[in-house]
Design a protein around this motif. Structure first.
Motif, short mmCIF file in Angstrom:
data_model
loop_
_atom_site.label_atom_id
_atom_site.label_comp_id
_atom_site.label_asym_id
_atom_site.label_seq_id
_atom_site.Cartn_x
_atom_site.Cartn_y
_atom_site.Cartn_z
N ASP A 194 -52.21 53.67 -2.54
CA ASP A 194 -51.91 52.31 -2.07
C ASP A 194 -52.94 51.27 -2.51
N ARG A 195 -54.07 51.72 -3.02
CA ARG A 195 -55.13 50.82 -3.44
C ARG A 195 -54.85 50.17 -4.80
N GLU B 236 -55.65 71.76 -5.96
CA GLU B 236 -54.73 72.37 -5.00
C GLU B 236 -53.35 71.73 -5.12
N TRP B 237 -52.43 72.24 -4.32
CA TRP B 237 -51.04 71.79 -4.36
C TRP B 237 -50.92 70.34 -3.89
N VAL B 238 -50.02 69.59 -4.50
CA VAL B 238 -49.65 68.26 -4.03
C VAL B 238 -48.13 68.17 -4.04
N ASP B 239 -47.60 67.27 -3.22
CA ASP B 239 -46.14 67.09 -3.16
C ASP B 239 -45.71 66.19 -4.30
N ASP C 17 -51.42 61.40 4.21
CA ASP C 17 -52.21 60.17 4.32
C ASP C 17 -53.27 60.08 3.23
N GLN C 18 -53.88 61.22 2.90
CA GLN C 18 -54.93 61.24 1.88
C GLN C 18 -54.46 60.59 0.58
#
Length: 442
Positions: A241-242, A312-315, A234-235
């Protein structure tokens, strides 16, 4: 399976293991002890794929507790490979006990010799580009002599000045090239994570040099249904989405690369100067424990609301698939290469090692589906060169931007054509089955 203990190598091996398990085969996967829990969600067939954890023995330059390249902030030589070499006795004992038909490897070049002694076929499964393998088999790989007359391209080669620009990685990469070369020439089966539509002439060169068939797996991505259940956090979903469709620049450099602080700040400032919204996901630079302490003065305030630098890790695949992301800046590592090609984003490369340099030249100079950030003679890039590269592909009226966009779209349409990827994987597994059956019948 005994891949190099680097996530960029382990994960493609797991994807291949999943494909083999899907076809009814059993796989014992040797991997770092600490990484086992992190990688377990990628195992789609735990009843057929057994994760067998190993602990690396100490070697000079390997920090206490380090088990993968991601654990080493300032690597010295090839310490992970050196430590993996010391596990040969343990691997031999496991092979004697398991009596497998095949053993897969990439950089542990003694595997073919060991496998032959134990009556097992060895498979060199290379996740680096076929262009990199071709260079490993060419004299020019040492930067001291011209490439052979039958080498596929004058554009996709290491050049004399690369030794200066990439001095921090070129010497260790020579060792990797030698390991690859030895493994390719001594193994029973050569396989590459690529497809002929992208690297056909380099695969043919490898076949000629090694005098044997080279089997291609395709990119070996998870099937779409395997990813459908995953949702972007969600973060990041709410933040992305903005912004307008195709407006965000996403930048990442993999799990094993650390910037110097000065280059990290140039990266941040270059992103700021694009004037575009951006998400940068990189590890804290050398000498810094957090991202925040290394940021340029006043940077967070100036970019608040349109720019994020995340430590940090992101998908990565899920972020790339978001409609707001329009540009992907990366180091052209193996995984990022294919994720770039399968995305709808404009592609900007800042290669950080010799194998990435070769692949970048393939995509930017030969296939013209991307652009490369220009470097100074020292090997560093400036905020201006990064800004200019991004703007060259993101400005709607840019000639080079429209060219690479057209070429990228055409290549992607080929890669996603029905049955192409699954066809590569199926034919590869069938070829392996034939190798095993022929051995048993003889």
């Amino acid at each position: 399976m005994y891949p190099l203990f680097a996530f960029g190598h382990i994960i493609p091996f797991i994807h291949l293991a999943n494909k083999l398990a899907e076809k009814g085969h059993r796989v014992t996967f040797l991997l770092p002890k600490k990484a086992k829990k992190q990688l377990e969600p990628l195992n789609l067939s735990p009843d057929r794929i057994v994760f067998d954890p190993l602990t690396l023995p100490p070697v000079d330059g390997l920090p206490d507790g380090a088990e993968t390249t991601a654990d080493i902030k300032t690597p010295t030589g090839n310490v992970i490979s050196d430590a993996m070499d010391l596990l040969r006795g343990d691997i031999e004992a496991k092979v004697r006990s398991l009596k497998p038909d095949l053993i897969f490897f990439d950089f542990t070049d003694w595997v073919p010799e060991m496998a032959r002694e134990l009556g097992v076929k060895s498979v060199s499964y290379q996740i680096v580009s076929a262009a990199c393998l071709a260079m490993a088999l060419a004299p020019g790989a040492e930067l001291e002599s011209p490439t052979p007359s039958d080498y596929p391209s004058s554009k996709v080669a290491l050049r004399g000045y690369d030794a200066n620009i990439y001095s921090k990685t070129i010497n260790s990469h020579k060792t990797f090239l030698r390991r690859i070369n030895t493994g390719l020439k001594n193994c029973d089966v050569i396989s590459v994570r690529t497809c002929a539509e992208v690297e056909g002439k380099y695969c043919s060169f490898v076949e000629r040099k090694c005098q044997r068939k080279v089997y291609l797996t395709g990119p070996m991505f998870p099937e779409p249904q395997e990813k459908s259940a995953k949702q972007l956090e969600d973060q990041w979903y709410q933040w992305l989405d903005r912004f307008e469709r195709g407006s965000v620049v996403f930048c990442t450099f993999g799990t094993q690369f650390y910037f110097d602080k000065e280059q990290f700040q140039e990266l941040c400032l270059g992103m700021e100067q694009t004037g575009l919204p951006f998400l940068v996901a990189v590890k804290p630079p050398k000498g810094s424990s957090t991202i925040q302490e290394a940021l340029p003065e006043g940077f967070e305030e100036r970019v608040r609301g349109r720019g994020v630098v995340w430590g940090e890790w992101v998908d990565q695949p899920l972020i790339l698939s978001h409609q707001s992301v329009g540009c992907f800046v990366n180091h052209c590592g193996s995984g990022s290469l294919w994720e770039s090609l399968f995305s709808d984003c404009q592609i900007v490369f800042i290669p950080q090692a010799a194998d990435c340099v070769l692949t970048t030249r393939l995509l930017s100079d030969e296939l013209q589906v991307s652009v490369t950030v220009q470097r100074e003679d020292s090997g560093s890039f400036s905020k201006e060169s990064l800004r200019d590269a991004v703007k060259s592909v993101m400005d709607k009226d840019s000639e080079i931007g429209n060219l690479v966009k057209r070429n990228h779209k055409t290549l992607k349409e080929t890669l996603v054509s029905p049955g192409l990827l699954s066809g590569y994987a199926d034919k590869f597994v069938e070829a392996l089955e034939n190798e095993v059956n022929n051995t048993k019948s003889s």
